[in-house]
Design a protein around this motif. Structure first.
Motif, PDB file in Angstrom:
ATOM      1  N   THR A  41       0.694  -1.319  -0.276  1.00 16.80           N
ATOM      2  CA  THR A  41      -0.276  -0.112  -0.235  1.00 16.80           C
ATOM      3  C   THR A  41       0.657   1.105   0.307  1.00 16.80           C
ATOM      4  OG1 THR A  41      -1.845   1.092   1.066  1.00 16.80           O
ATOM      5  CG2 THR A  41      -0.623  -0.159   2.670  1.00 16.80           C
ATOM      6  N   SER A  42       0.747   2.307  -0.433  1.00 18.53           N
ATOM      7  CA  SER A  42       1.114   3.393  -0.875  1.00 18.53           C
ATOM      8  C   SER A  42       1.138   4.566   0.277  1.00 18.53           C
ATOM      9  CB  SER A  42       1.246   4.456  -1.609  1.00 18.53           C
ATOM     10  OG  SER A  42      -0.600   4.308  -1.715  1.00 18.53           O
ATOM     11  N   ARG A  43       0.103   3.665   1.741  1.00 10.38           N
ATOM     12  CA  ARG A  43       0.228   4.473   2.702  1.00 10.38           C
ATOM     13  C   ARG A  43      -0.013   3.782   4.245  1.00 10.38           C
ATOM     14  NH1 ARG A  43      -1.133   9.044   0.736  1.00 10.38           N
ATOM     15  NH2 ARG A  43      -2.568   9.797  -0.815  1.00 10.38           N
ATOM     16  N   GLU A  46       0.900   6.549   7.232  1.00 11.12           N
ATOM     17  CA  GLU A  46      -0.267   6.427   7.391  1.00 11.12           C
ATOM     18  C   GLU A  46      -1.140   5.939   8.404  1.00 11.12           C
ATOM     19  OE1 GLU A  46       1.066   7.203   4.295  1.00 11.12           O
ATOM     20  OE2 GLU A  46       0.820   8.605   4.110  1.00 11.12           O
ATOM     21  N   ILE A  47      -1.491   4.479   8.112  1.00  5.83           N
ATOM     22  CA  ILE A  47      -2.514   3.589   8.683  1.00  5.83           C
ATOM     23  C   ILE A  47      -1.750   3.244  10.002  1.00  5.83           C
ATOM     24  CG2 ILE A  47      -2.508   1.041   8.371  1.00  5.83           C
ATOM     25  CD1 ILE A  47      -2.808   1.838   5.100  1.00  5.83           C
ATOM     26  N   GLU A 101      -9.362  12.147   9.956  1.00  7.86           N
ATOM     27  CA  GLU A 101      -8.190  12.563   8.268  1.00  7.86           C
ATOM     28  C   GLU A 101      -9.240  12.858   6.943  1.00  7.86           C
ATOM     29  OE1 GLU A 101      -5.525  12.775   6.411  1.00  7.86           O
ATOM     30  OE2 GLU A 101      -5.304  12.790   8.237  1.00  7.86           O
ATOM     31  N   TYR A 102     -10.039  12.141   6.868  1.00  7.94           N
ATOM     32  CA  TYR A 102     -11.202  11.487   5.717  1.00  7.94           C
ATOM     33  C   TYR A 102     -11.758  12.821   5.965  1.00  7.94           C
ATOM     34  CZ  TYR A 102     -14.566   9.111   2.882  1.00  7.94           C
ATOM     35  OH  TYR A 102     -15.670   8.837   2.558  1.00  7.94           O
TER      36      TYR A 102
END
Length: 161
Positions: A41-43, A46-47, A101-102
């Motif tokens: 995953t590119s995140r 953050e996760i 965050e969303y």
């Protein structure tokens, strides 16, 4: 009065427990992500930060409530109190952080702060984010999160007399 006194955990338990619980939730999320897609995953950072912070900030809310509910109860009831409160607090806090965050991402397209339209957008964006977390993000707690939850609840229940 004794119940309220017993509900207040010692500060070392609060601080060390929060850090430990945050690390356990981080490990659970990373294992869950690894089992699902090999950490592709590119995140990832953050996760990792989200699940660590969810556990870290949930602990100070969950521990006193669980201790209050578990006071002067049998072992099984103490275990259940810790199990339920840690589960609820961790899920709610992580979902809340995800929703914020969303919300920050979508805020650039929202109406000005304080308007009626902004209030509706804030509420419905947050509800959508929590729903999305419950559907997609909750499964990252499994399987390791459940093991950590059972072990931590048992340890806390045994420790509290």
């Amino acid at each position: 009065m004794d119940r309220l006194r017993a509900a207040r955990p010692p500060y070392p338990d609060l601080i060390a427990g929060a850090l430990l619980w945050g690390m356990q939730m981080l490990a659970a999320a990373m294992l869950g992500l690894y089992l699902r897609n090999g950490l592709q995953t590119s995140r990832l950072a953050e996760i990792a930060a989200l699940y660590f912070a969810g556990g870290l900030f949930a602990w100070p809310f969950a521990l006193p409530v669980a201790r209050f509910l578990a006071f002067d109860r049998p072992l099984e009831t103490r275990f259940a109190a810790f199990f339920v409160t840690l589960t609820a607090a961790t899920i709610l806090m992580t979902a809340f952080l995800f929703a914020m965050e969303y919300r920050m991402f979508y805020s650039r397209w929202h109406a000005p702060f304080g308007s009626i339209v902004w209030a509706f957008q804030f509420v419905f964006t947050s509800i959508s984010a929590v729903y999305q977390f419950l559907v997609i993000g909750l499964r990252l707690f499994l399987p390791l999160g459940l093991v950590c939850l059972v072990a931590s609840s048992y340890h806390l229940a045994k420790r509290m007399r």
